[in-house]
Design a protein around this motif. Structure first.
Motif, PDB file in Angstrom:
ATOM      1  N   VAL A 817       0.850  -1.195   0.000  1.00 18.30           N
ATOM      2  CA  VAL A 817       0.000   0.000   0.000  1.00 18.30           C
ATOM      3  C   VAL A 817       0.883   1.241   0.000  1.00 18.30           C
ATOM      4  O   VAL A 817       1.984   1.235   0.559  1.00 18.30           O
ATOM      5  CB  VAL A 817      -0.945   0.033   1.223  1.00 18.30           C
ATOM      6  CG1 VAL A 817      -2.042  -0.998   1.076  1.00 18.30           C
ATOM      7  CG2 VAL A 817      -0.185  -0.162   2.519  1.00 18.30           C
ATOM      8  N   THR A 818       0.367   2.288  -0.630  1.00 15.25           N
ATOM      9  CA  THR A 818       1.059   3.571  -0.630  1.00 15.25           C
ATOM     10  C   THR A 818       0.428   4.446   0.435  1.00 15.25           C
ATOM     11  O   THR A 818      -0.783   4.663   0.430  1.00 15.25           O
ATOM     12  CB  THR A 818       0.929   4.238  -2.006  1.00 15.25           C
ATOM     13  OG1 THR A 818       1.431   3.340  -2.994  1.00 15.25           O
ATOM     14  CG2 THR A 818       1.710   5.533  -2.063  1.00 15.25           C
ATOM     15  N   LEU A 819       1.274   4.892   1.379  1.00 10.06           N
ATOM     16  CA  LEU A 819       0.750   5.713   2.476  1.00 10.06           C
ATOM     17  C   LEU A 819       1.286   7.131   2.361  1.00 10.06           C
ATOM     18  O   LEU A 819       2.489   7.346   2.370  1.00 10.06           O
ATOM     19  CB  LEU A 819       1.190   5.131   3.828  1.00 10.06           C
ATOM     20  CG  LEU A 819       0.603   3.777   4.216  1.00 10.06           C
ATOM     21  CD1 LEU A 819       1.166   3.341   5.564  1.00 10.06           C
ATOM     22  CD2 LEU A 819      -0.909   3.848   4.299  1.00 10.06           C
ATOM     23  N   PRO A 820       0.388   8.115   2.274  1.00 14.27           N
ATOM     24  CA  PRO A 820       0.868   9.497   2.323  1.00 14.27           C
ATOM     25  C   PRO A 820       1.272   9.840   3.756  1.00 14.27           C
ATOM     26  O   PRO A 820       0.692   9.328   4.716  1.00 14.27           O
ATOM     27  CB  PRO A 820      -0.348  10.308   1.877  1.00 14.27           C
ATOM     28  CG  PRO A 820      -1.516   9.434   2.098  1.00 14.27           C
ATOM     29  CD  PRO A 820      -1.044   8.018   2.076  1.00 14.27           C
ATOM     30  N   ILE A 821       2.294  10.680   3.868  1.00 19.40           N
ATOM     31  CA  ILE A 821       2.723  11.126   5.196  1.00 19.40           C
ATOM     32  C   ILE A 821       2.428  12.602   5.319  1.00 19.40           C
ATOM     33  O   ILE A 821       2.859  13.410   4.490  1.00 19.40           O
ATOM     34  CB  ILE A 821       4.237  10.893   5.412  1.00 19.40           C
ATOM     35  CG1 ILE A 821       4.566   9.416   5.190  1.00 19.40           C
ATOM     36  CG2 ILE A 821       4.662  11.343   6.811  1.00 19.40           C
ATOM     37  CD1 ILE A 821       6.050   9.134   5.219  1.00 19.40           C
ATOM     38  N   GLN A 822       1.646  12.946   6.350  1.00 16.61           N
ATOM     39  CA  GLN A 822       1.385  14.348   6.624  1.00 16.61           C
ATOM     40  C   GLN A 822       2.283  14.779   7.773  1.00 16.61           C
ATOM     41  O   GLN A 822       2.568  14.017   8.685  1.00 16.61           O
ATOM     42  CB  GLN A 822      -0.068  14.551   7.068  1.00 16.61           C
ATOM     43  CG  GLN A 822      -1.082  14.280   5.976  1.00 16.61           C
ATOM     44  CD  GLN A 822      -2.498  14.576   6.452  1.00 16.61           C
ATOM     45  OE1 GLN A 822      -2.790  14.488   7.636  1.00 16.61           O
ATOM     46  NE2 GLN A 822      -3.354  14.935   5.519  1.00 16.61           N
ATOM     47  N   ILE A 823       2.721  16.053   7.699  1.00 10.60           N
ATOM     48  CA  ILE A 823       3.398  16.645   8.843  1.00 10.60           C
ATOM     49  C   ILE A 823       2.533  17.820   9.260  1.00 10.60           C
ATOM     50  O   ILE A 823       2.273  18.726   8.448  1.00 10.60           O
ATOM     51  CB  ILE A 823       4.831  17.072   8.500  1.00 10.60           C
ATOM     52  CG1 ILE A 823       5.642  15.804   8.209  1.00 10.60           C
ATOM     53  CG2 ILE A 823       5.454  17.846   9.668  1.00 10.60           C
ATOM     54  CD1 ILE A 823       6.994  16.052   7.635  1.00 10.60           C
ATOM     55  N   PRO A 834       4.505  -2.983   2.793  1.00 13.45           N
ATOM     56  CA  PRO A 834       3.659  -4.174   2.710  1.00 13.45           C
ATOM     57  C   PRO A 834       2.363  -3.949   3.483  1.00 13.45           C
ATOM     58  O   PRO A 834       2.374  -3.290   4.521  1.00 13.45           O
ATOM     59  CB  PRO A 834       4.496  -5.278   3.364  1.00 13.45           C
ATOM     60  CG  PRO A 834       5.884  -4.766   3.356  1.00 13.45           C
ATOM     61  CD  PRO A 834       5.823  -3.276   3.386  1.00 13.45           C
ATOM     62  N   LYS A 835       1.268  -4.525   2.982  1.00  7.17           N
ATOM     63  CA  LYS A 835      -0.048  -4.193   3.509  1.00  7.17           C
ATOM     64  C   LYS A 835      -0.223  -4.538   4.980  1.00  7.17           C
ATOM     65  O   LYS A 835      -0.951  -3.867   5.689  1.00  7.17           O
ATOM     66  CB  LYS A 835      -1.093  -4.853   2.601  1.00  7.17           C
ATOM     67  CG  LYS A 835      -2.017  -5.870   3.197  1.00  7.17           C
ATOM     68  CD  LYS A 835      -2.979  -6.384   2.179  1.00  7.17           C
ATOM     69  CE  LYS A 835      -2.726  -7.838   1.811  1.00  7.17           C
ATOM     70  NZ  LYS A 835      -3.104  -8.816   2.830  1.00  7.17           N
ATOM     71  N   ARG A 870      -4.241   3.804   5.304  1.00  8.19           N
ATOM     72  CA  ARG A 870      -4.767   5.086   4.811  1.00  8.19           C
ATOM     73  C   ARG A 870      -3.731   6.193   4.824  1.00  8.19           C
ATOM     74  O   ARG A 870      -3.421   6.772   3.804  1.00  8.19           O
ATOM     75  CB  ARG A 870      -5.976   5.527   5.641  1.00  8.19           C
ATOM     76  CG  ARG A 870      -6.982   4.464   5.767  1.00  8.19           C
ATOM     77  CD  ARG A 870      -8.335   4.729   5.252  1.00  8.19           C
ATOM     78  NE  ARG A 870      -8.503   5.429   4.012  1.00  8.19           N
ATOM     79  CZ  ARG A 870      -9.671   5.452   3.392  1.00  8.19           C
ATOM     80  NH1 ARG A 870     -10.694   4.847   3.920  1.00  8.19           N
ATOM     81  NH2 ARG A 870      -9.814   6.110   2.260  1.00  8.19           N
ATOM     82  N   ILE A 871      -3.208   6.525   6.031  1.00 11.04           N
ATOM     83  CA  ILE A 871      -2.402   7.736   6.138  1.00 11.04           C
ATOM     84  C   ILE A 871      -1.548   7.709   7.401  1.00 11.04           C
ATOM     85  O   ILE A 871      -1.840   6.973   8.361  1.00 11.04           O
ATOM     86  CB  ILE A 871      -3.340   8.982   6.140  1.00 11.04           C
ATOM     87  CG1 ILE A 871      -2.594  10.238   5.688  1.00 11.04           C
ATOM     88  CG2 ILE A 871      -3.992   9.178   7.502  1.00 11.04           C
ATOM     89  CD1 ILE A 871      -3.498  11.379   5.339  1.00 11.04           C
ATOM     90  N   ILE A 872      -0.490   8.517   7.371  1.00  7.86           N
ATOM     91  CA  ILE A 872       0.352   8.710   8.553  1.00  7.86           C
ATOM     92  C   ILE A 872       0.402  10.210   8.803  1.00  7.86           C
ATOM     93  O   ILE A 872       0.613  10.983   7.868  1.00  7.86           O
ATOM     94  CB  ILE A 872       1.799   8.210   8.296  1.00  7.86           C
ATOM     95  CG1 ILE A 872       1.778   6.720   7.950  1.00  7.86           C
ATOM     96  CG2 ILE A 872       2.691   8.480   9.504  1.00  7.86           C
ATOM     97  CD1 ILE A 872       2.994   6.269   7.182  1.00  7.86           C
TER      98      ILE A 872
END
Length: 876
Positions: A817-823, A834-835, A870-872
């Motif tokens: 999975v591709t996880l966007p990282i927010q700061i 990996p999922k 989903r997201i970090i």
RNA sequence: GCCCGCGUGGUGGAAUGGUAGACACAGGGGACUUAAAAUCCCUCGGCUGAAAGGCCAUGCCGGUUCAAAUCCGGCCGCGGGCACCA
């Protein structure tokens, strides 16, 4: 395979479905049943795009359920009684019956080419004596069950035409034909006791979990349950028999802010005072205009001081004047109120106009008791400070104050807590010809007597004329005359017919046994009811649906429906309208002239959209100055003003005839387009380019099918796994889209899948499997082209009868999975993991990311939130 | 007047508390063509930047939250219903 030609393939497959009896509903105990129903049309004579959209939605559901193994009931009928047929007879001559049946034949002929999966053997029209005779039988049963009664009620009376008018026929308080000012006049009318079911119709809304929340809310507000105080004012100077004036209030906590009492112009006390010519004149003034709530409530508020006084229940020395006011409705509460101007805007306006005192009872907690510029009406749940309270705490919520005020009244014996409903009994009498005759006889000896069931149906006489306003049944020479079924004496028929809402309140039940000689057959009703999915316009959110819910209960009470059918519609979907922009020019007098979409030409020049009257060639090479070109068009009166989209209507000429579209592109294109783009609950704008795009896409699918058909059987490709995944994903998304009434999303998935398939390089069997799946997934929307592809690609049997595909769950999950990282809530980077990676490891990778380190710039990390898959979000 | 909704690029819309703009239309550029149509490929919210990127942006104002198109409050605009239009 040749060129895609819908005019050839569509009739062919429609014939094949007919021949196979694919859509005939059969009671099959081995299968689960599914009943899908679209609100039946009024036979105006022409189908419009709104119909196409409504019936295509139902058809998508019906065809999907059929493929999923259900025994499906998908019927169609005609809501065939009503005013337009009589209006047509008055305007153009002819007979309402001929006009209606002619329209039904025309509309059916227009609907057939759409290829809907309808069981036409169950077709019915509410104007068939076979249908309305059974309705008359139920009316008699309902009379016996105590659900029918007569009482006086107000109608719109046209004093020139001497006839009753529908609200629609009252324009600005005047009769639409005569132009005379309409009066509110009382007439004895037939009523259904829907109010017996107020509490139940309200509480049962909670169980309608597959209805739109907004419809349930609208119904709840319509039923309008309220808790309030009823009490009697002692009167001073009132005529005999009016020692007390009963009032009802939902805000008894504002009693100390009372400044006047007001009664409806239809209140018995007002009538008793009509001996006074001034009061008679005022009451007559109040009765001017139509009966609609909109007209009454937006009219200027006027009042008349009767001179009578009432004593305040908490202080006999405090007397309030009694006014007659035009905004008090006799139908709600007791037809009398006390006015508290400080906390009701209507009372405030009235008090200001007639210089009556305005005294605040409460104020916002902490605010001063300041003079009011408008009524202070906080939510009842809000805490306020009572400056003129008489029960309960000084600071309390409105709800608490109402409860304590009722308790106070009950303890001191001057009033009672009462629960009231806004819902009124259903007046079903219509003084019109083209409706179901009320099967009742007026006998001089026996009174009002129901007709004997053996004499049903009471058929409408054919020999009537519409050259005089009013109800032709009233002046029919012989139809009215009959004999009393009880005593045999000469008697007269009731000439009122039923509201057409009665006809549409039970047709769903009749579809389960449309030819029966009783209203329903319990065995059939038991198998097919309830309607699993009901689809129709949001404009029916209140009346039609509420009446149907009542009628189903009445039918159960009278033995015509099983108990499980008292809520007849398990799931409801309310679809939006089909709109189109409006093209307008102006004539020499500046009056608007509207143009049909086919009578204008649209140019897209750079980023400008220019619409021109007539059919003219493209101007691009004729001009290089767009503005000059527009000016020239404008001078010649050719430039068309574009008005934003509105509901298609004949008067604005913003209509597109579905049959023109079918002739040009085929039914599949029309169906595909009305299902794509807009979510079904919202309005959809018809655009010529959108229809063309739909047609182009179907052509692409057609050529794709051709290409795959010509692939060598032994072709090998490296994309087998990817295509299998894409196929599984399409099955999953389209199924979810259809089942969730998100047809636009299902279609977006189908576009994506078709594009993937067009680019895929997979082995021949995988390609063939994919195109067959595409055809099957498209078939609810575009059934004809789907059949052709299905047959061409070696599908077994009819595509319409083939089972719905199932997605292999293993192919639906991705390994990474591709996880966007927010700061701090802003997207700064993304990582691929990996999922199933545990959260701490994901955190570690995220914090080690180069971009994350750069953006953190050494700040300490306060918190890190990982939403798996989903997201970090890193909080610094 | 009362009740209920809706508001996101040039357009229809997607995202229902977690990467705003999926999919499509229109537009722009290109391939093919003598040419056009059709078809195919690329591009396509705004500003900024050579680029990497950055900033702004879901009718308007404010709030809750690590995070808001999404939840809450207020405002503006549009639509549906208001009991006899169907």
């Amino acid at each position: 395979m040749s060129r895609y030609d819908p005019s050839v393939i569509e009739p062919r497959w429609q014939e094949a479905w007919d021949k196979a009896g694919a859509f005939t509903a059969r009671r099959d105990p081995a299968k689960p049943k599914y009943y899908v129903l679209e609100m039946f049309p009024y036979p105006s004579g022409r189908i419009h795009m709104g119909h196409v959209r409504n019936y295509t939605m139902g058809d998508v559901v019906a065809r999907t359920k059929l493929a999923q193994g259900y025994s499906v009931l998908h019927p169609m009928g005609w809501d065939a009684f009503g005013m337009p047929a009589e209006n047509a007879a008055m305007e153009r001559g002819g007979h309402p019956k001929d006009w209606t049946y002619g329209n039904i034949a025309d509309m059916k002929a227009q609907m057939k080419p759409l290829g809907l999966s309808i069981d036409w053997s169950r077709e019915l029209a509410t104007c068939d004596p076979e249908y309305y005779g059974q309705q008359q039988a139920m009316f008699i049963d309902m009379m016996e069950a105590g659900l029918v009664y007569r009482k006086a009620a107000v109608v719109n009376w046209d004093p020139v035409d001497m006839t009753v008018l529908a609200n629609e026929q009252v324009i600005d308080g005047k009769g639409w034909r005569s132009g005379a000012v309409v009066e509110r006049r009382e007439l004895t009318q037939w009523f259904f006791k829907i109010s017996d079911y107020s509490e139940e119709l309200l509480s049962a809304l909670d169980g309608l979990t597959h209805w739109p929340e907004k419809v349930r809310l609208m119904q709840a507000n319509w039923i309008g349950k309220s808790r309030g105080l009823q009490f009697g004012f002692k009167t001073v100077g009132a005529p005999a028999g009016f020692d007390t004036l009963e009032v009802y209030t939902t805000r008894p906590d504002t009693l100390m802010g009372a400044s006047f009492a007001a009664i409806s112009a239809d209140h018995p006390l007002a009538r008793a005072l009509e001996g006074d010519p001034k009061i008679a004149a005022f009451v007559a003034e109040c009765r001017r205009g139509g009966t609609s709530a909109e007209e009454i409530e937006t009219a200027e508020k006027i009042g008349y001081d009767t001179g009578i006084r009432v004593q305040h229940p908490l202080d006999p020395n405090w007397e309030l004047p009694v006014w007659i006011a035009n905004f008090i409705l006799m139908d709600y509460g007791t037809g009398a109120i006390f006015g508290c101007p400080a906390h009701d805007q209507r009372d405030f306006d009235f008090a200001t106009k007639y210089r009556l005192p305005i005294k605040a009872v409460f104020a916002a907690d902490g605010a001063e008791d300041a003079a009011l510029a408008e009524a202070y009406v906080p939510m009842k749940s809000e805490r306020v400070r009572y400056v003129r309270g008489f029960a309960g705490a000084e600071v309390q919520t409105g709800d608490e104050a109402v409860a304590t005020a009722i308790a106070h009244a009950e303890t001191h014996g001057y009033g009672t807590g009462v629960t009231k409903f806004r819902l009124r009994d259903w007046g079903v009498s219509r003084q019109r010809y083209w409706g179901c005759p009320i099967p009742v006889i007026h006998c001089a000896g026996c009174g009002v007597v129901p007709e004997a069931k053996a004499n049903l149906p009471i058929e409408l006489p054919y020999d009537v004329s519409f050259d005089v306003p009013g109800n032709p049944l009233d002046r029919h020479p012989t139809w009215r005359d009959c004999t009393c079924p009880k005593c045999g004496a000469a008697a007269r028929r009731e000439t009122d017919t039923m509201d057409t809402f009665v006809d549409s309140s039970w047709y769903y039940a009749r579809f389960t046994a449309p030819r029966a000689t009783t209203p329903t057959v319990l065995e059939d009703a038991d198998y097919w009811m309830n309607v699993d999915q009901y689809i129709g316009g949001i404009e029916h959110a209140i009346l039609h649906l509420l009446y149907s819910r009542f009628f189903a209960r009445a039918m159960h009470k009278t033995g015509h429906l099983p108990a499980k059918a008292i809520e007849p519609f398990n799931a409801l979907f309310t679809q939006g309208m089909v709109t189109h922009e409006i093209y307008m020019t102006r004539d020499a007098q500046g009056r608007p002239v509207y143009h049909l979409p086919e009578d204008v030409t649209v140019f897209n020049v750079a980023d400008r959209r220019i619409v021109v009257k007539g059919n003219v060639p493209p101007p691009v090479d004729m001009i290089d100055d767009v503005d000059a070109f527009i000016r020239a068009l404008s001078d010649e009166g050719l430039l068309v003003e574009v008005i934003p989209s509105a509901k298609m209507s004949k008067s604005k000429k913003n209509v597109v005839d579905p049959n023109d579209i079918i002739a040009a592109y085929g039914a599949d294109t029309a169906r595909w387009f009305v299902m794509s783009d807009s979510p079904p609950e919202r309005d959809v704008e018809w655009t010529a380019s959108g229809a063309e795009a739909a047609f182009k896409h179907l052509n692409r699918v057609w050529t794709l099918c051709d290409r795959i058909g010509q692939m060598p059987a032994d072709h090998q490709g490296e994309g087998d796994n990817d295509l299998a995944r894409a196929t599984a994903k399409a099955i999953d998304e389209v199924t979810k889209g259809i089942e969730g009434f998100a047809f636009n999303k299902a279609i977006a998935s189908l576009y994506a899948f078709a594009n993937t398939l067009a680019k895929a390089n997979a082995s021949t069997p995988v390609m063939k499997e994919a195109i067959r799946t595409l055809a099957k997934l498209m078939s609810p929307m575009t059934p004809h082209i789907a059949e052709d592809i299905w047959a061409y690609q070696g599908g077994i049997g009819l595509c319409a009868e083939a089972p719905w595909p199932k997605a292999d769950p293993a192919l639906l999950v991705d390994d990474t999975v591709t996880l966007p990282i927010q700061i701090n809530g802003k997207r700064r980077a993304e990582i691929s993991v990996p999922k199933d990676m545990p959260i701490p490891e994901v955190e570690k990778i995220a914090l080690a990311d180069e971009a994350v380190i750069r953006f953190l710039a050494g700040q300490p990390v306060k918190k890190i939130i990982v939403v798996p898959g989903r997201i970090i979000n890193v909080v610094a």
